[in-house]
Each structure stands twice: as C-alpha cells, then as structure tokens.
Design an enzyme around this catalytic site. Structure first.
Site, PDB file in Angstrom:
ATOM      1  CB  CYS A 272       4.835 -18.216  44.260  1.00 35.03           C
ATOM      2  SG  CYS A 272       5.962 -17.560  42.366  1.00 35.03           S
TER       3      CYS A 272
HETATM    4  N1  LIG Z   1       4.569 -18.470  37.913  1.00 36.13           N
HETATM    5  C1  LIG Z   1       4.344 -17.339  38.998  1.00 36.13           C
HETATM    6  O1  LIG Z   1       3.762 -16.415  39.021  1.00 36.13           O
HETATM    7  C2  LIG Z   1       6.545 -17.033  39.251  1.00 36.13           C
HETATM    8  C3  LIG Z   1       6.385 -15.987  40.200  1.00 36.13           C
HETATM    9  C4  LIG Z   1       7.403 -15.875  40.097  1.00 36.13           C
HETATM   10  C5  LIG Z   1       8.881 -16.420  40.613  1.00 36.13           C
HETATM   11  N2  LIG Z   1       8.460 -17.578  40.062  1.00 36.13           N
HETATM   12  C6  LIG Z   1       9.455 -18.289  39.527  1.00 36.13           C
HETATM   13  O2  LIG Z   1      10.061 -18.988  38.268  1.00 36.13           O
HETATM   14  C7  LIG Z   1      10.618 -19.515  38.449  1.00 36.13           C
HETATM   15  C8  LIG Z   1       9.876 -20.331  36.354  1.00 36.13           C
HETATM   16  O3  LIG Z   1       8.855 -20.359  37.034  1.00 36.13           O
HETATM   17  P1  LIG Z   1       7.357 -20.333  36.000  1.00 36.13           P
HETATM   18  O4  LIG Z   1       6.077 -20.177  36.562  1.00 36.13           O
HETATM   19  O5  LIG Z   1       7.429 -19.575  34.844  1.00 36.13           O
HETATM   20  O6  LIG Z   1       7.593 -22.325  35.594  1.00 36.13           O
HETATM   21  P2  LIG Z   1       6.790 -22.901  34.091  1.00 36.13           P
HETATM   22  O7  LIG Z   1       6.911 -24.301  34.453  1.00 36.13           O
HETATM   23  O8  LIG Z   1       5.800 -22.708  33.381  1.00 36.13           O
HETATM   24  O9  LIG Z   1       8.393 -22.204  32.831  1.00 36.13           O
HETATM   25  C9  LIG Z   1       9.535 -23.117  32.798  1.00 36.13           C
HETATM   26  C10 LIG Z   1      10.064 -23.399  31.506  1.00 36.13           C
HETATM   27  O10 LIG Z   1      11.087 -23.818  32.138  1.00 36.13           O
HETATM   28  C11 LIG Z   1      11.118 -24.946  30.911  1.00 36.13           C
HETATM   29  N3  LIG Z   1      12.293 -26.418  31.534  1.00 36.13           N
HETATM   30  C12 LIG Z   1      12.929 -27.370  32.280  1.00 36.13           C
HETATM   31  N4  LIG Z   1      13.858 -26.770  32.479  1.00 36.13           N
HETATM   32  C13 LIG Z   1      14.718 -26.400  31.400  1.00 36.13           C
HETATM   33  C14 LIG Z   1      16.011 -25.980  30.961  1.00 36.13           C
HETATM   34  N5  LIG Z   1      16.549 -26.821  31.086  1.00 36.13           N
HETATM   35  N6  LIG Z   1      16.530 -25.432  30.174  1.00 36.13           N
HETATM   36  C15 LIG Z   1      15.487 -24.906  28.724  1.00 36.13           C
HETATM   37  N7  LIG Z   1      13.972 -24.578  29.811  1.00 36.13           N
HETATM   38  C16 LIG Z   1      13.810 -25.873  30.765  1.00 36.13           C
HETATM   39  C17 LIG Z   1       9.960 -26.464  31.399  1.00 36.13           C
HETATM   40  O11 LIG Z   1       9.796 -26.781  29.851  1.00 36.13           O
HETATM   41  C18 LIG Z   1       8.937 -24.554  30.933  1.00 36.13           C
HETATM   42  O12 LIG Z   1       8.401 -24.253  30.092  1.00 36.13           O
HETATM   43  C19 LIG Z   1      10.280 -20.689  38.825  1.00 36.13           C
HETATM   44  O13 LIG Z   1      11.727 -20.799  39.742  1.00 36.13           O
HETATM   45  C20 LIG Z   1       8.914 -20.193  39.532  1.00 36.13           C
HETATM   46  O14 LIG Z   1       9.549 -20.084  41.164  1.00 36.13           O
HETATM   47  C21 LIG Z   1       7.049 -17.995  39.021  1.00 36.13           C
END
Ligand SMILES: NC(=O)c1ccc[n+]([C@@H]2O[C@H](COP(=O)([O-])OP(=O)(O)OC[C@H]3O[C@@H](n4cnc5c(N)ncnc54)[C@H](O)[C@@H]3O)[C@@H](O)[C@H]2O)c1
Length: 438
Positions: A272
């Site tokens: 992030c």
């Molecule tokens: N990790 C954090 O602490 C956090 C906190 C707040 C916001 N976010 C935001 O949330 C979002 C997701 O982050 P995350 O940390 O969960 O990422 P992550 O990489 O852990 O998870 C994302 C998932 O999406 C899947 N994916 C990718 N393309 C896809 C598609 N076309 N269809 C279905 N699934 C698909 C991936 O395989 C993965 O399992 C991002 O925008 C991030 O900035 C993350």
C-alpha cells in the site's frame, strides 16, 4: 430492483461474491461467512482455490482452522469459474492494483475483473470495487465496461467504491470493527452498498460519491507515506547532530494533542504505502498538477536502504573492516513485524545493496522460510536457523524487521555488531556499545 436487493441483503439471503482471495479478499469473505451470509470466492490462482477448498490457508495470520470452519458452515466455497458470478447478488472486487515498471498505475487486474463481471451481469447486482486506486477509477474504468452490457446504472445494477482498510496481523482492530467508508456512483448504488456492509460490519460511513471514497483511501495512505518520510529525514539529521530520533519521538508523543507518532525504518514496504500515493500522482498530471509532497516523500523513503547501508559500512569501518567480504545477517525479510508479507519489503533492497557491494549475506525470518521470485527481485535465498553460535559468526547483524519472536538480548549478547533500523534493541541493557542505530 433496489428494494428487492436491499431486502435480500438485510435478511442475509444475498449471495456475496468476493473476487481476489488475497490479504484483503480472504478476511472479507470470512467476515461475511461468519455473519451468516453465503460467500462465493473467486480467484484466477488455481493453487489458492485448491488450498481453500481443501481447508488450507496460505496467509499466516488466517489459520487453516478458520478456513475449515468457513467450509463446515457451508457458507463459503472458492472457485475459478467466473461464470458463477451471475449467481451473486453482491460482488466485491479485491484484486491487486500494483504499479507498472514505469511506476504508473497497473489497472489490468481491475479491467480483467470488470470484463468478467460484465460477461454475466444481470439486473439486481451490486458491484463494489475495494482495490486501492486513484479517484475516478470506478466511474471511468469499471462503469463503462458494465454499462456496455446495455444494463442501466442505478436501475438495473449498482456500482460503488469502498476502500479496504485491512492491516494484516493487527488484532485490536479487525475487518468487522474497522469503519467502512462507502461511496456510490449514484444514490441507489450507495444505498445498496451501505446495506451490504451494514449487514455484517459494525460501522458504515457513507460519503457523497465513489470519488470521495477513493480519495479517502489515498489520503490515508499518503498521510502515512509523507509522515514516515518526515521522520526518516529527521532521523538522518538528528543522527548527525548526535540526537536519538527514537527518544525524541517518545518524548513528543507525551503531548496529549496535535502530535501523532510515526516511526522511521529501513524504508517503506508493503502493497500500500509505497505504491498508492503514486496512483494519485499519476492522476494529478491530468489536472496539470504536481503532487510535490508525494514525490518528495517517495524520494526520502526510497533512499533509506542506501542510508542504512552507509551506516553499516561506517560501523564496520570503525571496527577496521570493509563491507566487501564481510558476512552480514539480515534479520527480518517481511516489510513489517509479525507478518509473512514481503511485497516491496526494504529488506530485499538492503540485501541486494549489500550483495552488490561484495558482502556475503544471509537472512533469517521466522515468517518467511524462503524468498520467492517477485516483480523486481529474485534472491533465491532461504532463512538460516538462528543460534548463538551462528549469530556470533557474522561480522554484523542487521535488524531490518522487528519481529516479536526475536530474542533481542540474545542477539546483542552473541553478535559482534548489531545495526538496528527499528529500535528493536531499546530494552537491551547490556552490550549497548555493539549497537548502532540506523
Ligand atoms: N494487503 C493489504 O494490507 C491491503 C490493505 C488495504 C488495501 N489493499 C488493497 O487491496 C487490493 C488487494 O490487495 P491484497 O493485498 O489482497 O492483494 P493479494 O495479492 O494478496 O490478493 C489479490 C488476489 O487477487 C487475485 N487475482 C488477480 N487477478 C485476478 C482476477 N483477474 N480475478 C480474480 N482474482 C484475481 C490474485 O491471485 C490474489 O489472490 C489492492 O488494491 C491493495 O492495494 C491491500
């Protein structure tokens, strides 16, 4: 259409689809299932779907028992079959929003997801984007794809943005208790999205538009990014002045108003804070604006691993050693304490800087047994087990992540030199002459 959807949601009869079962999507799916709502999880990663379907977890702070419980309740299933999106009443998008190599927003995951939803979009569906992104994404990127189906926003389908505020590893605030900001593309979309989250979360905070909700998340992360850069810069200045920045922050924190402590470190990490502000910088160019705070903060934060390397070189030099040829043990690979997430971790950058200068580098991290190939790094290393003897065998131990599992007294007692980027050794009383803060 709207009333029927809200009624279904409030009776907990709606099926919720969560797309992207990562650090954000999986805890969210779990929260809905726990609250008695049926959830269908979608991911393109077949290994993840297989693991979940077999009751296994791939996220350290979500135990397998939690996944098994979700499966047992019959309120959760995971699939790679996106045609099943049609069955869902509410669809929550939690896919990655990284930067490209040129540090520009990579919305390909969001676009692919919008295409997948559009392929089966039917009247009565609510779609909410949760992935962090610049203001305008929901309306300018997702809406046109859904509207191209011929269905009408606000009448046939509903579209909103609600930023995820997940902080992996945190236990005092959880997915359920963290207030959920929600902004709709129009008023019916807002009403549907508010109802969806209200069904399971403690507090929902509606705002006037999806743009306001998108901007809210970027503000939160930019605020952290800029303030961390500020203390990182002050750390380097105070170091030259012979002042301990940690002592100063502790003292300043006693002010009962007007000061929020932020802490310096070896650089910024995670999915992030190092990334999201640059989504806004990119968008700002469309408005002929430069986001100078963001650029400056990025510059300061990105320079931290170099600063830490310099401090390590000086400390070795004081002991008559060069970095080249020295054996360095880096403690902590994850970007922050007590998690297994290494995305954008400054430890990776530090290891590469040290290797490039001819050091022999090992690492230990109880949460990350080995490195994996990533966008910018492929270190091919495995965590070395810690012991008093092995700690003593290195020319320096560099604390990059302050995991709670470490015995800092033992580390200081056994190591020849400890370079501490997190003030993790603050409570160690003996052997302080071996500690260099960086
Ligand atoms: N990790 C954090 O602490 C956090 C906190 C707040 C916001 N976010 C935001 O949330 C979002 C997701 O982050 P995350 O940390 O969960 O990422 P992550 O990489 O852990 O998870 C994302 C998932 O999406 C899947 N994916 C990718 N393309 C896809 C598609 N076309 N269809 C279905 N699934 C698909 C991936 O395989 C993965 O399992 C991002 O925008 C991030 O900035 C993350």
């Amino acid at each position: 259409m709207l009333n029927a959807l809200i009624e279904k949601i409030s009776r907990k009869k709606a099926l919720v689809g969560v797309i992207g079962l990562g650090y954000v999507g999986l805890p969210l799916a779990r929260e809905f299932a726990r609250a008695g709502v049926k959830v269908l999880g979608f991911d393109v990663d077949t290994a993840k779907v297989k693991a979940l379907s077999a009751g296994r977890s791939y996220i350290e702070h979500i135990p397998a028992s939690a996944i098994k419980e979700m499966l047992r309740s019959k309120r959760f299933a995971a699939t790679t079959d996106f045609k099943q999106l049609r069955k869902c009443d509410c669809i929550l998008i939690c896919v990655p929003t990284p930067l490209t190599r040129m540090r520009e927003p990579d919305l390909s995951y969001v676009r692919d997801t919008a295409d997948a939803i559009a392929a089966t979009l039917r009247p009565g569906q609510l779609v909410v984007l949760e992935s962090t992104t610049y203001p305008g994404t929901t309306r300018e990127v997702v809406l046109p794809v859904l509207a191209a189906t011929g269905l009408k926003l606000g009448r046939d389908f509903f579209l909103a943005f609600s930023p995820e505020r997940e902080d992996p590893g945190r236990t005092d605030h959880t997915t359920k208790t963290i207030p959920k900001v929600v902004g709709g593309c129009e008023k019916n979309s807002l009403a549907a999205a508010v109802a969806c989250y209200q069904a399971v979360l403690d507090e929902v905070v509606p705002v006037s538009s999806c743009e306001a909700a998108e901007a809210c998340k970027i503000l939160e992360n930019t605020y952290r990014c800029v303030n961390i850069a500020l203390v990182n810069e002050l750390k380097t200045l105070f170091d030259r002045m012979g002042i301990d920045v940690w002592e100063v922050i502790r003292a300043a924190s006693t002010k009962p108003f007007g000061f929020t402590p932020f802490y310096p470190g070896p650089g910024l990490g995670g999915h992030c804070i190092p990334i999201d502000p640059f989504y806004l910088s990119w968008k700002a160019r469309q408005y002929d604006m430069a986001t100078r705070f963001i650029e400056l903060a990025g510059e300061v934060n990105v320079s931290m691993p170099q600063y830490v390397t310099g401090k390590l070189m000086d400390a070795l030099n004081d002991r008559g050693k060069a970095l080249k040829g020295s054996r360095i043990l880096v403690l902590g690979l994850a970007y922050k304490k007590d998690v297994d997430d290494v995305r954008e971790s400054p430890s990776l950058e530090l290891i590469e800087l040290l290797l490039a200068r001819g050091a022999k580098v090992d690492y230990n991290d109880p949460h990350c047994p080995r490195t994996h190939k990533m966008r910018a790094h492929d270190l091919k290393m495995a965590s070395k087990p810690l012991s008093p003897k092995m700690l003593a065998s290195y020319d320096a131990v560099l604390i990059s992540t302050d995991h709670s599992a470490y015995d800092y007294k033992q580390i200081v007692r056994c190591a020849k030199l400890v370079v501490d980027t997190r003030n993790a050794t603050a409570d160690v009383k003996t052997g302080r002459a071996k500690i260099v803060k960086a």
